[in-house]
Design an enzyme around this catalytic site. Sequence first.
Site, PDB file in Angstrom:
ATOM      1  N   LYS A  32      49.538  73.053  62.835  1.00 25.78           N
ATOM      2  CA  LYS A  32      48.556  72.369  63.899  1.00 25.78           C
ATOM      3  C   LYS A  32      49.309  72.198  65.094  1.00 25.78           C
ATOM      4  O   LYS A  32      48.593  72.313  66.278  1.00 25.78           O
ATOM      5  CB  LYS A  32      48.437  70.914  63.161  1.00 25.78           C
ATOM      6  CG  LYS A  32      47.194  71.083  61.933  1.00 25.78           C
ATOM      7  CD  LYS A  32      47.254  69.639  61.079  1.00 25.78           C
ATOM      8  CE  LYS A  32      46.373  70.068  60.044  1.00 25.78           C
ATOM      9  NZ  LYS A  32      46.389  69.008  58.871  1.00 25.78           N
ATOM     10  N   GLN A  60      48.345  62.726  58.487  1.00 26.36           N
ATOM     11  CA  GLN A  60      48.259  63.781  57.291  1.00 26.36           C
ATOM     12  C   GLN A  60      48.229  63.114  56.106  1.00 26.36           C
ATOM     13  O   GLN A  60      48.704  62.181  55.800  1.00 26.36           O
ATOM     14  CB  GLN A  60      49.522  64.626  57.433  1.00 26.36           C
ATOM     15  CG  GLN A  60      49.551  65.709  56.434  1.00 26.36           C
ATOM     16  CD  GLN A  60      48.757  66.801  56.783  1.00 26.36           C
ATOM     17  OE1 GLN A  60      48.069  66.914  57.952  1.00 26.36           O
ATOM     18  NE2 GLN A  60      48.453  67.832  55.842  1.00 26.36           N
ATOM     19  N   ASP A  66      39.774  64.016  63.081  1.00 26.15           N
ATOM     20  CA  ASP A  66      39.619  64.382  61.633  1.00 26.15           C
ATOM     21  C   ASP A  66      38.202  64.338  61.159  1.00 26.15           C
ATOM     22  O   ASP A  66      37.651  64.916  60.301  1.00 26.15           O
ATOM     23  CB  ASP A  66      40.631  63.716  60.545  1.00 26.15           C
ATOM     24  CG  ASP A  66      41.748  64.543  60.298  1.00 26.15           C
ATOM     25  OD1 ASP A  66      41.814  65.515  60.175  1.00 26.15           O
ATOM     26  OD2 ASP A  66      42.886  63.871  59.947  1.00 26.15           O
TER      27      ASP A  66
HETATM   28  N1  LIG Z   1      44.505  64.275  57.816  1.00 26.16           N
HETATM   29  C1  LIG Z   1      44.372  65.578  57.303  1.00 26.16           C
HETATM   30  N2  LIG Z   1      43.629  66.281  57.749  1.00 26.16           N
HETATM   31  C2  LIG Z   1      43.691  67.549  57.383  1.00 26.16           C
HETATM   32  O1  LIG Z   1      42.791  68.408  58.101  1.00 26.16           O
HETATM   33  C3  LIG Z   1      44.531  68.032  56.353  1.00 26.16           C
HETATM   34  C4  LIG Z   1      45.163  67.114  55.754  1.00 26.16           C
HETATM   35  N3  LIG Z   1      45.018  65.553  56.107  1.00 26.16           N
HETATM   36  N4  LIG Z   1      46.017  67.077  54.588  1.00 26.16           N
HETATM   37  C5  LIG Z   1      45.918  68.441  54.086  1.00 26.16           C
HETATM   38  C6  LIG Z   1      44.660  69.258  54.391  1.00 26.16           C
HETATM   39  C7  LIG Z   1      44.770  70.791  54.017  1.00 26.16           C
HETATM   40  N5  LIG Z   1      44.768  71.406  55.311  1.00 26.16           N
HETATM   41  C8  LIG Z   1      44.881  72.845  55.643  1.00 26.16           C
HETATM   42  C9  LIG Z   1      44.680  73.231  56.667  1.00 26.16           C
HETATM   43  C10 LIG Z   1      44.793  74.693  57.278  1.00 26.16           C
HETATM   44  C11 LIG Z   1      45.126  75.461  56.106  1.00 26.16           C
HETATM   45  C12 LIG Z   1      45.462  76.722  56.388  1.00 26.16           C
HETATM   46  O2  LIG Z   1      45.643  77.263  57.516  1.00 26.16           O
HETATM   47  N6  LIG Z   1      45.684  77.661  55.477  1.00 26.16           N
HETATM   48  C13 LIG Z   1      46.057  79.191  55.726  1.00 26.16           C
HETATM   49  C14 LIG Z   1      47.247  79.376  54.994  1.00 26.16           C
HETATM   50  C15 LIG Z   1      48.339  78.400  55.017  1.00 26.16           C
HETATM   51  C16 LIG Z   1      49.627  78.884  53.897  1.00 26.16           C
HETATM   52  O3  LIG Z   1      49.876  80.077  54.069  1.00 26.16           O
HETATM   53  O4  LIG Z   1      49.932  78.161  53.075  1.00 26.16           O
HETATM   54  C17 LIG Z   1      44.859  80.042  55.317  1.00 26.16           C
HETATM   55  O5  LIG Z   1      44.138  79.710  54.371  1.00 26.16           O
HETATM   56  O6  LIG Z   1      44.919  81.292  55.818  1.00 26.16           O
HETATM   57  C18 LIG Z   1      45.429  74.762  54.929  1.00 26.16           C
HETATM   58  C19 LIG Z   1      45.062  73.718  54.703  1.00 26.16           C
HETATM   59  C20 LIG Z   1      44.339  70.383  56.354  1.00 26.16           C
HETATM   60  N7  LIG Z   1      44.301  69.314  55.659  1.00 26.16           N
END
Ligand SMILES: Nc1nc(=O)c2c([nH]1)NC[C@@H]1CN(c3ccc(C(=O)N[C@@H](CCC(=O)O)C(=O)O)cc3)C=[N+]21
Length: 287
Positions: A53, A97, A120
């Site tokens: 992020k 987070q 968020d």
């Molecule tokens: N307040 C809060 N806001 C959130 O938005 C929030 C949170 N807490 N807690 C956790 C979850 C999870 N989350 C992700 C965002 C992007 C990927 C992402 O970019 N994933 C990549 C892969 C990343 C990797 O390789 O591990 C993809 O799917 O290609 C994953 C998970 C946002 N979250």
Amino acid sequence: MTAQLIDGNALSRQLRADVAQRVQALRNRGLTPGLAVILVGDNPASQVYVRNKVKACEDTGMHSVLETWPATLSEAELLARVQAMNNDPTIHGILVQLPLPAHIDAQKVIEAISPAKDVDGFHVASAGALMTGLPGFWPCTPHGCMKMLEHIGYELRGKHAVVIGRSNIVGKPMALMLLQANATVTVCHSGTKDLAAFTRQADVVVAAVGKRNVLTADMVKPGAVVIDVGMNRNEAGKLCGDVDFDGVKDVAGWITPVPGGVGPMTITMLMVNTLDSAERQAGVQAG
Ligand SMILES: Nc1nc(=O)c2c([nH]1)NC[C@@H]1CN(c3ccc(C(=O)N[C@@H](CCC(=O)O)C(=O)O)cc3)C=[N+]21
């Protein structure tokens, strides 16, 4: 493979280039959009996500502050940090987070964030705005899914969308966004009997459960759009979604991969929300 891939990385690149241009326009007027990310504890997955992020902020020219606190931080101390960010004029978006350590009431912390900085979209005021169709921040993950549907030119009006999962973060807001786009929406969940009977009727399926192979090829109508919100690890430690991709790709018309699908779109919509917040403060019509 009959399905066409909806590439979340490629779409994110396009959208982030547009964000970077709007950021530059604001900076030319002396305002740099700023995001504060607060991480409590040392969950390794969370550390990866928050770094992504912060990097996305840098890439689009936004200012970011990353605060990392030990898991022993008290709820009162965290509420004080949120309050400080609410009062900081260089910060337009605040993200705490999740998950938080068990001794902290996450909902209480979310409600402490100023709705004007709730990028968020988790505050009750944001949820209420989405439900009633008033302006407000939309949760990033379902909003990213809507952008993917928009990108392929998919007309939702009159279509049957089935959402699997009813979380406050994904399932419920996803259903409301699809409804607002005039789809007929069914929400399925752990209490649903005969899930396949619902998904087989669906023109669009959004899988947001957090369990592997929730959706298999036999459960999908040929040509359907399949959006995979899941983030799981298989036995080999490889990232995978809720959808049996290898099977479903031969039946669906469109499918999102994991990784490279909804995940990057979530971060992109966080950038969009933070920029929208800064533009709102500057009196620019949100784009
Ligand atoms: N307040 C809060 N806001 C959130 O938005 C929030 C949170 N807490 N807690 C956790 C979850 C999870 N989350 C992700 C965002 C992007 C990927 C992402 O970019 N994933 C990549 C892969 C990343 C990797 O390789 O591990 C993809 O799917 O290609 C994953 C998970 C946002 N979250």
